[in-house]
Design a protein around this motif. Structure first.
Motif, PDB file in Angstrom:
ATOM      1  N   SER A  39       0.668   6.466  -7.048  1.00  0.00           N
ATOM      2  CA  SER A  39      -0.473   7.130  -7.615  1.00  0.00           C
ATOM      3  C   SER A  39      -0.314   8.713  -7.263  1.00  0.00           C
ATOM      4  O   SER A  39      -0.661   9.435  -8.044  1.00  0.00           O
ATOM      5  N   LYS A  40       0.375   8.980  -6.160  1.00  0.00           N
ATOM      6  CA  LYS A  40       0.737  10.600  -5.963  1.00  0.00           C
ATOM      7  C   LYS A  40       1.639  11.084  -6.906  1.00  0.00           C
ATOM      8  O   LYS A  40       1.757  12.291  -7.140  1.00  0.00           O
ATOM      9  N   ASN A  56       0.795  -1.221  -0.062  1.00  0.00           N
ATOM     10  CA  ASN A  56      -0.007   0.044  -0.144  1.00  0.00           C
ATOM     11  C   ASN A  56       0.749   1.209   0.011  1.00  0.00           C
ATOM     12  O   ASN A  56       0.498   2.227  -0.661  1.00  0.00           O
ATOM     13  N   PHE A  57       1.825   1.122   0.681  1.00  0.00           N
ATOM     14  CA  PHE A  57       2.982   2.307   0.833  1.00  0.00           C
ATOM     15  C   PHE A  57       3.241   2.670  -0.752  1.00  0.00           C
ATOM     16  O   PHE A  57       3.255   3.986  -1.339  1.00  0.00           O
ATOM     17  N   SER A  85       0.527   3.943  -3.025  1.00  0.00           N
ATOM     18  CA  SER A  85       0.180   5.395  -2.808  1.00  0.00           C
ATOM     19  C   SER A  85       1.241   6.051  -3.402  1.00  0.00           C
ATOM     20  O   SER A  85       0.830   7.370  -3.985  1.00  0.00           O
TER      21      SER A  85
END
Length: 70
Positions: free
Chosen positions: A24-25, A17-18, A21
């Motif tokens: 995507s950012k 997930n890190f 994220s």
């Protein structure tokens, strides 16, 4: 854009997930710096299996996990 994230891989961070994220950012990951290392000043006969496991997890397993998932 420069983005820096710092954490200990042994603190239970969900690496998948890190990185999802971060992707995507910020987009593609261009550089990954994995810097970890600990050691006990013990001879082999003094070291416990728990100390060996902890050293291996920090020095090897955390780096492997970061590179594989990134």
């Amino acid at each position: 854009m420069l983005a820096i994230a710092r954490f200990c891989a042994l603190e239970g961070i969900d690496l998948e997930n890190f990185f999802a994220s971060a992707h995507s950012k910020f987009g593609a990951l261009n550089i990954l710096v994995c810097s970890a290392g600990i050691g006990y000043r013990l001879t082999l006969d003094q070291a416990t299996l728990e100390e060996f496991d902890h050293t291996f997890n920090v020095d090897v397993r955390s780096i492997f996990s970061m590179v594989k998932i990134a």
